[in-house]
Design a protein around this motif. Structure first.
Motif: not given
Length: 61
Positions: A40-53
């Motif tokens: 869940r934490t890793n998915r949130a990290t990936l989601g945050g990076a993608l949102s920033t992009a």
């Protein structure tokens, strides 16, 4: 898409990349209730990076 650690290994995302709903028992969905805390934490990290992009997550994936 997935995350890779500093040693070049895929990080725990809760299921393998491209796992089907049947194979993963539904854990392939972004907010699946049966994910580990790490996944869940890793998915949130990936989601945050993608949102920033400027990307968004497909609600059914």
């Amino acid at each position: 898409m997935t995350l890779i650690g500093h040693q070049g290994r895929e990080l725990d995302m809760g299921t393998r990349v491209n796992a089907s709903p049947e194979e993963s028992e539904g854990a392939c969905y972004t907010d699946a209730p049966n994910l580990s805390a790490r996944g869940r934490t890793n998915r949130a990290t990936l989601g945050g990076a993608l949102s920033t992009a400027g990307l968004i997550n497909c609600g059914t994936e």
